[in-house]
Design an enzyme around this catalytic site. Structure first.
Site, PDB file in Angstrom:
ATOM      1  N   LYS A   1      19.369 -58.086 -73.167  1.00 41.38           N
ATOM      2  CA  LYS A   1      18.002 -57.818 -73.251  1.00 41.38           C
ATOM      3  C   LYS A   1      17.966 -56.265 -74.113  1.00 41.38           C
ATOM      4  CE  LYS A   1      13.345 -57.628 -71.844  1.00 41.38           C
ATOM      5  NZ  LYS A   1      12.495 -57.999 -71.035  1.00 41.38           N
TER       6      LYS A   1
ATOM      7  N   ARG B   1      12.882 -60.956 -80.756  1.00 43.17           N
ATOM      8  CA  ARG B   1      12.287 -60.425 -79.284  1.00 43.17           C
ATOM      9  C   ARG B   1      11.906 -61.838 -78.706  1.00 43.17           C
ATOM     10  NH1 ARG B   1      10.218 -55.380 -75.913  1.00 43.17           N
ATOM     11  NH2 ARG B   1      10.185 -56.444 -74.128  1.00 43.17           N
TER      12      ARG B   1
ATOM     13  N   HIS C   1       4.627 -71.656 -69.246  1.00 43.35           N
ATOM     14  CA  HIS C   1       3.017 -71.002 -68.940  1.00 43.35           C
ATOM     15  C   HIS C   1       2.085 -72.185 -68.769  1.00 43.35           C
ATOM     16  CE1 HIS C   1       3.804 -66.786 -70.910  1.00 43.35           C
ATOM     17  NE2 HIS C   1       4.080 -67.071 -69.646  1.00 43.35           N
TER      18      HIS C   1
ATOM     19  N   GLU D   1       8.386 -57.016 -80.681  1.00 43.07           N
ATOM     20  CA  GLU D   1       8.714 -58.501 -80.828  1.00 43.07           C
ATOM     21  C   GLU D   1       7.779 -58.833 -82.394  1.00 43.07           C
ATOM     22  OE1 GLU D   1       7.816 -60.568 -77.174  1.00 43.07           O
ATOM     23  OE2 GLU D   1       6.987 -62.313 -78.260  1.00 43.07           O
TER      24      GLU D   1
ATOM     25  N   HIS E   1       9.287 -70.404 -72.071  1.00 43.23           N
ATOM     26  CA  HIS E   1       8.222 -69.906 -71.421  1.00 43.23           C
ATOM     27  C   HIS E   1       6.730 -70.454 -71.794  1.00 43.23           C
ATOM     28  CE1 HIS E   1      10.964 -66.765 -70.484  1.00 43.23           C
ATOM     29  NE2 HIS E   1       9.921 -66.042 -69.865  1.00 43.23           N
TER      30      HIS E   1
ATOM     31  N   ARG F   1      -3.037 -40.274 -71.664  1.00 38.24           N
ATOM     32  CA  ARG F   1      -2.262 -40.703 -72.473  1.00 38.24           C
ATOM     33  C   ARG F   1      -0.792 -40.753 -72.425  1.00 38.24           C
ATOM     34  NH1 ARG F   1      -6.021 -37.028 -74.946  1.00 38.24           N
ATOM     35  NH2 ARG F   1      -8.078 -38.376 -75.563  1.00 38.24           N
TER      36      ARG F   1
ATOM     37  N   LYS G   1       7.786 -53.734 -71.794  1.00 37.51           N
ATOM     38  CA  LYS G   1       6.606 -54.556 -71.711  1.00 37.51           C
ATOM     39  C   LYS G   1       5.795 -54.376 -70.571  1.00 37.51           C
ATOM     40  CE  LYS G   1       7.380 -58.415 -74.894  1.00 37.51           C
ATOM     41  NZ  LYS G   1       7.462 -59.985 -74.913  1.00 37.51           N
TER      42      LYS G   1
ATOM     43  N   GLU H   1      16.142 -66.590 -65.335  1.00 36.59           N
ATOM     44  CA  GLU H   1      16.111 -65.645 -66.621  1.00 36.59           C
ATOM     45  C   GLU H   1      17.625 -65.210 -66.991  1.00 36.59           C
ATOM     46  OE1 GLU H   1      13.273 -65.167 -68.071  1.00 36.59           O
ATOM     47  OE2 GLU H   1      11.516 -65.164 -66.684  1.00 36.59           O
TER      48      GLU H   1
ATOM     49  N   ASN I   1      11.778 -65.759 -74.957  1.00 34.44           N
ATOM     50  CA  ASN I   1      10.725 -66.715 -74.297  1.00 34.44           C
ATOM     51  C   ASN I   1      11.228 -68.155 -74.313  1.00 34.44           C
ATOM     52  OD1 ASN I   1       8.671 -64.636 -73.813  1.00 34.44           O
ATOM     53  ND2 ASN I   1       8.294 -64.617 -75.940  1.00 34.44           N
TER      54      ASN I   1
ATOM     55  N   HIS J   1       7.218 -68.117 -61.752  1.00 36.74           N
ATOM     56  CA  HIS J   1       7.329 -67.720 -62.981  1.00 36.74           C
ATOM     57  C   HIS J   1       8.604 -68.297 -63.285  1.00 36.74           C
ATOM     58  CE1 HIS J   1       7.202 -66.287 -67.001  1.00 36.74           C
ATOM     59  NE2 HIS J   1       8.424 -65.414 -66.731  1.00 36.74           N
TER      60      HIS J   1
HETATM   61  P1  NAD Z   1       6.753 -60.139 -57.995  1.00 37.93           P
HETATM   62  O1  NAD Z   1       6.650 -58.823 -58.367  1.00 37.93           O
HETATM   63  O2  NAD Z   1       5.486 -60.984 -57.357  1.00 37.93           O
HETATM   64  O3  NAD Z   1       7.934 -60.061 -56.786  1.00 37.93           O
HETATM   65  C1  NAD Z   1       8.246 -61.409 -55.854  1.00 37.93           C
HETATM   66  C2  NAD Z   1       8.022 -61.083 -54.345  1.00 37.93           C
HETATM   67  O4  NAD Z   1       9.038 -60.645 -53.801  1.00 37.93           O
HETATM   68  C3  NAD Z   1       6.623 -60.321 -53.978  1.00 37.93           C
HETATM   69  O5  NAD Z   1       5.930 -60.738 -52.855  1.00 37.93           O
HETATM   70  C4  NAD Z   1       7.321 -58.841 -53.584  1.00 37.93           C
HETATM   71  O6  NAD Z   1       6.801 -58.293 -52.687  1.00 37.93           O
HETATM   72  C5  NAD Z   1       8.510 -59.579 -53.232  1.00 37.93           C
HETATM   73  N1  NAD Z   1       9.710 -58.610 -52.975  1.00 37.93           N
HETATM   74  C6  NAD Z   1      10.310 -57.824 -53.880  1.00 37.93           C
HETATM   75  N2  NAD Z   1      11.393 -57.359 -53.841  1.00 37.93           N
HETATM   76  C7  NAD Z   1      11.712 -57.693 -52.730  1.00 37.93           C
HETATM   77  C8  NAD Z   1      12.992 -57.209 -51.736  1.00 37.93           C
HETATM   78  N3  NAD Z   1      13.838 -56.622 -52.258  1.00 37.93           N
HETATM   79  N4  NAD Z   1      12.942 -57.675 -50.830  1.00 37.93           N
HETATM   80  C9  NAD Z   1      11.705 -58.827 -50.233  1.00 37.93           C
HETATM   81  N5  NAD Z   1      10.859 -59.085 -51.040  1.00 37.93           N
HETATM   82  C10 NAD Z   1      10.619 -58.497 -52.199  1.00 37.93           C
HETATM   83  O7  NAD Z   1       7.483 -61.210 -58.825  1.00 37.93           O
HETATM   84  P2  NAD Z   1       8.880 -61.053 -59.907  1.00 37.93           P
HETATM   85  O8  NAD Z   1       9.235 -62.180 -60.029  1.00 37.93           O
HETATM   86  O9  NAD Z   1       9.628 -59.671 -59.504  1.00 37.93           O
HETATM   87  O10 NAD Z   1       7.988 -60.690 -61.161  1.00 37.93           O
HETATM   88  C11 NAD Z   1       7.139 -61.476 -61.897  1.00 37.93           C
HETATM   89  C12 NAD Z   1       6.060 -60.696 -62.623  1.00 37.93           C
HETATM   90  O11 NAD Z   1       6.872 -60.032 -63.794  1.00 37.93           O
HETATM   91  C13 NAD Z   1       5.091 -61.241 -63.386  1.00 37.93           C
HETATM   92  O12 NAD Z   1       3.822 -60.659 -63.235  1.00 37.93           O
HETATM   93  C14 NAD Z   1       5.377 -61.513 -65.058  1.00 37.93           C
HETATM   94  O13 NAD Z   1       4.530 -61.505 -65.970  1.00 37.93           O
HETATM   95  C15 NAD Z   1       6.234 -60.180 -64.953  1.00 37.93           C
HETATM   96  N6  NAD Z   1       7.290 -60.237 -66.198  1.00 37.93           N
HETATM   97  C16 NAD Z   1       7.209 -58.970 -66.911  1.00 37.93           C
HETATM   98  C17 NAD Z   1       8.456 -59.032 -67.924  1.00 37.93           C
HETATM   99  C18 NAD Z   1       7.999 -57.898 -68.725  1.00 37.93           C
HETATM  100  O14 NAD Z   1       9.198 -57.802 -69.897  1.00 37.93           O
HETATM  101  N7  NAD Z   1       7.435 -56.903 -68.430  1.00 37.93           N
HETATM  102  C19 NAD Z   1       9.230 -59.948 -68.116  1.00 37.93           C
HETATM  103  C20 NAD Z   1       9.003 -61.005 -67.101  1.00 37.93           C
HETATM  104  C21 NAD Z   1       8.412 -61.097 -66.091  1.00 37.93           C
HETATM  105  N1  GLY Z   2      10.209 -61.047 -70.871  1.00 37.99           N
HETATM  106  C1  GLY Z   2      10.376 -61.196 -72.642  1.00 37.99           C
HETATM  107  C2  GLY Z   2      10.311 -59.744 -72.967  1.00 37.99           C
HETATM  108  O1  GLY Z   2      10.229 -58.602 -72.658  1.00 37.99           O
HETATM  109  O2  GLY Z   2      10.260 -59.822 -74.472  1.00 37.99           O
END
Ligand code: NAD
Ligand code: GLY
Length: 356
Positions: free
Chosen positions: A223, A237, A248, A233, A244, A117, A139, A181, A241, A261
């Site tokens: 942020k 918030r 999407h 949100e 987005h 939990r 998130k 972003e 997006n 993305h």
């Molecule tokens: P990712 O986590 O897939 O990383 C991208 C690639 O880079 C992967 O292959 C990873 O292994 C590699 N990598 C990471 N760090 C590295 C480094 N320092 N050196 C070499 N390679 C490295 O992608 P991302 O763009 O970081 O994240 C995308 C994800 O984030 C999506 O799932 C999306 O939904 C999520 N997201 C979440 C939020 C949120 O608010 N929680 C906001 C935006 C995106």
């Molecule tokens: N990435 C959008 C949010 O965190 O609300």
């Protein structure tokens, strides 16, 4: 080093930003118990796991390596982390450390929110996208076969350590996707930052540590302010997006495999600017400027070829849609965005016909 605070009463936390902040002993200071599980993936572990474990030598520490990729952002992968926590007899005092990009961060945060939990967690984001966006704001979640990020929780970390040194190994395309972003924050709430981005885009692409630290700091500041005002949100918030909903649609259409993305968001922001110009809210010159900034980051400004009916159908599946009616983040000016359902649908049709 720069520090930005996310103000959420007793759940407030710092974001440490800079070159080698991982080595500055922040990590240990934010771990309350003795047990730690580091969650990372097969790509990041050979690069940064040893360095991270060195900071954790005083703790009872274990690590779990996930497969790399968005397609593994699933409940099944989360299950592997629960398995390890239970096999290693980790109790409620355990701290999960997410070492990686947004995929690792989102899954780890979700497991932290749900294991017994809720246990502590720390984010060590290693992509630009994770450092400016996903590691901040709480998130967390995983994908379902029927929708991205459909299972999740709001759950804040105890701190975020954004070490710009880790960006040295990031593939070029991933860096550019992260810049999308960063541009987003300028477009939605900071015209002066947009000017700065135009002047410093080449420095960012060249991974100049000072430029990166400044861009990450400004992004996190924006942020943090938005999240502090609207954690769950209910309102503003959703401004985060921008681009987005269009993005999407592109990601879904291309099966989450061809477009990153951030690339889809870059094109989505150009489409949102085009629609804002079509509605007479911003000038043609501002629309063209948005496109120039996105292109300067090396990002695509046009979606793949697809029927506009299909584009519209995919846009309607967005989490922001209410009662099937599309809500969009649009621009009233560069540096001022609004969330609205109140736009002429024929203007959207024209933009989709022109772009898609
Ligand atoms: P990712 O986590 O897939 O990383 C991208 C690639 O880079 C992967 O292959 C990873 O292994 C590699 N990598 C990471 N760090 C590295 C480094 N320092 N050196 C070499 N390679 C490295 O992608 P991302 O763009 O970081 O994240 C995308 C994800 O984030 C999506 O799932 C999306 O939904 C999520 N997201 C979440 C939020 C949120 O608010 N929680 C906001 C935006 C995106
Ligand atoms: N990435 C959008 C949010 O965190 O609300």
């Amino acid at each position: 080093m720069k520090t930005v605070r996310v103000d959420l009463d007793d759940r407030s936390y710092p974001i440490y930003i800079g070159n080698d902040v991982l080595g500055a002993e922040h990590l240990a200071q934010h771990i309350p118990g003795r047990q730690v599980l580091v969650v990372t993936n097969e790509t990041i572990a050979p690069l940064y796991l040893e360095r991270t474990l060195a900071e954790l030598s005083d703790f009872q520490c274990d690590a779990v390596l996930l497969p790399d990729g968005e397609r593994y952002k699933t409940l099944e992968t989360a299950g592997r982390i629960y398995d390890r926590l239970l096999e290693s007899r980790m109790d409620r005092q355990v701290t999960l450390v997410a070492l990686g990009g947004g995929v690792v961060g989102d899954i780890t945060g979700f497991v932290a929110a749900t294991y017994q939990r809720g246990v502590h967690f720390v984010q060590i984001p290693t992509t630009l996208l994770a450092q400016v966006d996903s590691s901040v704001g709480g998130k967390t979640g995983v994908n379902h076969p029927l929708g991205k990020n459909m299972i999740g929780a709001f759950y804040q970390p105890r701190c975020v350590i954004a070490d710009t040194r880790t960006l040295a190994t990031l593939p070029e395309r991933e860096l550019q996707a992260g810049i999308a972003e960063v541009v987003k924050y300028g477009l939605i709430r900071d015209a002066a930052f947009l000017d700065w981005l135009e002047a410093h885009m080449s420095a960012l692409l060249a991974r100049d540590p000072e430029a990166l630290t400044y861009a990450i700091e400004q992004s996190c500041r924006h942020k943090a302010e938005v999240v502090a005002a609207d954690e769950r949100e209910a309102g503003q918030r959703a401004l985060l997006n921008l681009g987005h909903t269009f993005g999407h649609a592109i990601e879904t259409h291309t099966g989450y495999s061809e477009w990153l993305h951030g690339e889809a968001v870059g094109t989505g922001m150009c489409m949102a600017a085009r629609l804002s110009a079509e509605l007479g809210w911003i000038s043609e010159a501002d629309c063209a400027r948005t496109e120039r900034i996105v292109a300067a980051a090396g990002l695509p400004t046009r979606p793949p070829r697809m029927a506009s009916e299909r584009f519209l159908e995919l846009m309607a599946v967005d989490k922001k849609a209410i009662g099937g009616k599309i809500r969009l983040v649009l621009l009233k000016a560069l540096g001022h965005a609004v969330v609205t359902q109140d736009f002429d649908p024929s203007a959207l049709d024209r933009v989709l016909a022109e772009y898609a």
